[in-house]
Design an enzyme around this catalytic site. Structure first.
Site, PDB file in Angstrom:
ATOM      1  N   GLU A   1       0.826  -1.213   0.000  1.00  0.00           N
ATOM      2  CA  GLU A   1       0.000   0.000   0.000  1.00  0.00           C
ATOM      3  C   GLU A   1       0.857   1.259   0.000  1.00  0.00           C
ATOM      4  O   GLU A   1       0.520   2.246  -0.645  1.00  0.00           O
ATOM      5  CB  GLU A   1      -0.955   0.001   1.193  1.00  0.00           C
ATOM      6  CG  GLU A   1      -2.095  -1.014   1.077  1.00  0.00           C
ATOM      7  CD  GLU A   1      -2.961  -0.780  -0.158  1.00  0.00           C
ATOM      8  OE1 GLU A   1      -3.103   0.383  -0.574  1.00  0.00           O
ATOM      9  OE2 GLU A   1      -3.480  -1.756  -0.720  1.00  0.00           O
TER      10      GLU A   1
ATOM     11  N   CYS B   1     -12.920   1.719 -14.961  1.00  0.00           N
ATOM     12  CA  CYS B   1     -13.312   3.115 -14.775  1.00  0.00           C
ATOM     13  C   CYS B   1     -12.062   3.988 -14.811  1.00  0.00           C
ATOM     14  O   CYS B   1     -11.732   4.680 -13.858  1.00  0.00           O
ATOM     15  CB  CYS B   1     -14.066   3.281 -13.458  1.00  0.00           C
ATOM     16  SG  CYS B   1     -15.033   4.802 -13.358  1.00  0.00           S
TER      17      CYS B   1
ATOM     18  N   CYS C   1     -17.232   1.409 -20.007  1.00  0.00           N
ATOM     19  CA  CYS C   1     -18.521   1.368 -19.315  1.00  0.00           C
ATOM     20  C   CYS C   1     -19.344   0.121 -19.662  1.00  0.00           C
ATOM     21  O   CYS C   1     -20.132  -0.345 -18.853  1.00  0.00           O
ATOM     22  CB  CYS C   1     -19.311   2.637 -19.622  1.00  0.00           C
ATOM     23  SG  CYS C   1     -18.480   4.150 -19.092  1.00  0.00           S
TER      24      CYS C   1
ATOM     25  N   CYS D   1     -18.801  -2.524 -17.177  1.00  0.00           N
ATOM     26  CA  CYS D   1     -18.898  -2.147 -15.766  1.00  0.00           C
ATOM     27  C   CYS D   1     -20.114  -2.786 -15.096  1.00  0.00           C
ATOM     28  O   CYS D   1     -21.217  -2.747 -15.640  1.00  0.00           O
ATOM     29  CB  CYS D   1     -18.976  -0.629 -15.634  1.00  0.00           C
ATOM     30  SG  CYS D   1     -19.176  -0.077 -13.929  1.00  0.00           S
TER      31      CYS D   1
ATOM     32  N   CYS E   1     -25.021   4.342 -12.953  1.00  0.00           N
ATOM     33  CA  CYS E   1     -23.960   5.353 -12.977  1.00  0.00           C
ATOM     34  C   CYS E   1     -24.493   6.660 -13.559  1.00  0.00           C
ATOM     35  O   CYS E   1     -24.818   6.747 -14.739  1.00  0.00           O
ATOM     36  CB  CYS E   1     -22.774   4.858 -13.788  1.00  0.00           C
ATOM     37  SG  CYS E   1     -21.429   6.063 -13.904  1.00  0.00           S
TER      38      CYS E   1
END
Length: 355
Positions: A37, A192, A199, A202, A208
């Site tokens: 991370e 995205c 899209c 998605c 959305c």
DNA sequence: AAGTCGGGGCC
DNA sequence: GGCCCAGACTT
């Protein structure tokens, strides 16, 4: 839609299409997740991969990191950038060894108090490594959420950030938070994306708002430009006896490509020589109000001058020059500020020709 | 709230 | 050549 519908769709998508073979997704431990991370802050996965493998091969656990010289940690970080990340990593390793008996604290607040761990990274470690219900809001998630709910405004503003954190918090499920966190980052990284989002693939496209509005590119609102380069140009509106104005066609490539525009000069003092070269005899000159035109990458300050033309040689009548008749305007493309200027001077010229 | 850290990828 | 990226920290 309900919060659980959203997370369920995202999780289903993750099961089918999410990434599960990244090195930090294997033999998951808080230490391995933490290091990944930190490396992934402002850094893309492809860049991190080699660094992560080398880092783990050299410093496989918290104890090894804490006992390593700082030079060694920085050496492993060389080329990755943001070197304070490496120093903070080292600091935190010492804190964990000395104050937490070599373990990671099991609360977001305590994680966030450690050097180099902010709210989002704390949420990532808590959810992925510790299975706690904690939201994240990194660049990927910001993009997904701001598009899905059409959140207007730059996320750097506190009010906008508050909205996005609120959404992130509400949408985080109570089950499988580890997969949900990974899924949201995958969604932002692989579908995205900043430009040309996929899209059609998605899992939450149906709800959305940005997609429904056809405004995917408008979210998230980009960082407002601090200092826009300023440019200045003098544009003479050369008016002949018939009330026509001299325009020229710009090259097909570049700024205002193929559009018709006014002559451009660095300053008014360059006008006499310019006119002489083009076989134009000048008459009365009067300044007009300046126009400020904003481009994506700079601001253009236009200083327009209305200039009477006493006589003009035929030489100017070439393919890329024309005398624009305001009363019978030809159908052609005009640069936006030029259109404004032509409209603005129409009555000036009426008065001039009537006199 | 704005500035700083940084190298790489992308348009 | 600007802009952005799995942000956090300092001023």
């Amino acid at each position: 839609m309900r919060e659980t519908d959203f997370s369920e769709r995202v999780l289903d998508w993750f099961d089918q299409h999410g990434r599960k073979n990244l090195p930090w997704q294997q033999e998951i431990t808080p230490y391995r997740v933490w290091v990944s991370e930190i490396m992934l802050q402002q850094t893309q996965v492809a860049t991190v991969l080699d660094y992560y493998q080398r880092f783990m091969a050299t410093l496989p656990d918290l104890k090894a990191l804490a006992e390593a010289p700082e030079d060694e940690v920085l050496h492993l970080w060389t080329g990755l950038g943001y070197y304070s990340r490496a120093r903070n990593l080292h600091k935190t390793a010492h804190i964990l060894m000395q104050q937490y008996e070599g373990n990671f604290p099991a609360s977001v607040e305590q994680l966030e108090a450690l050097p180099g761990i902010g709210r989002s990274t704390a949420g990532a470690i808590a959810s992925i490594a510790l299975g706690m219900r904690a939201p994240i809001l990194d660049g990927n998630v910001k993009r997904v959420l701001s598009r899905h709910w059409a959140v207007e405004g730059y996320p750097g503003e506190s009010a906008v950030a508050r909205q996005l954190w609120d959404l992130a918090e509400r949408l985080t499920p109570t089950e499988r938070v580890n997969h949900y966190t990974q899924a949201m980052m995958d969604l932002g990284a692989t579908l995205c994306t900043r430009t040309k989002p996929s899209c059609l693939l998605c899992p939450v496209v149906a709800s959305c708002k940005a997609h429904i509005l056809g405004r995917e590119q408008d979210f998230p609102t980009p960082k407002p430009r601090q200092t826009v380069p300023q440019k200045h140009v003098v544009m003479p509106l050369l008016v002949d006896a018939q009330g026509c104005i001299l325009l020229y066609r710009r090259p097909s490539t570049g700024l205002w490509g193929g559009l018709w525009s006014l002559p451009e000069l660095e300053s008014l003092s360059a006008l006499p020589l310019w006119a002489q070269r083009h076989g134009i005899t000048l008459g009365l000159q009067q300044p007009l109000a300046e126009i400020s035109h904003r481009f994506s990458h700079f601001q253009l300050q236009i200083e327009p001058w209305l200039v009477q033309v006493e006589a003009a040689a035929v030489g100017i009548a070439e393919a890329d020059w024309l005398w624009y008749n305001i009363k019978q305007p030809p159908r052609l493309g005009l640069a936006a500020p030029v259109k404004t200027l032509l409209k603005r001077v129409t009555h000036h010229i009426d008065q001039g020709t009537a006199a």
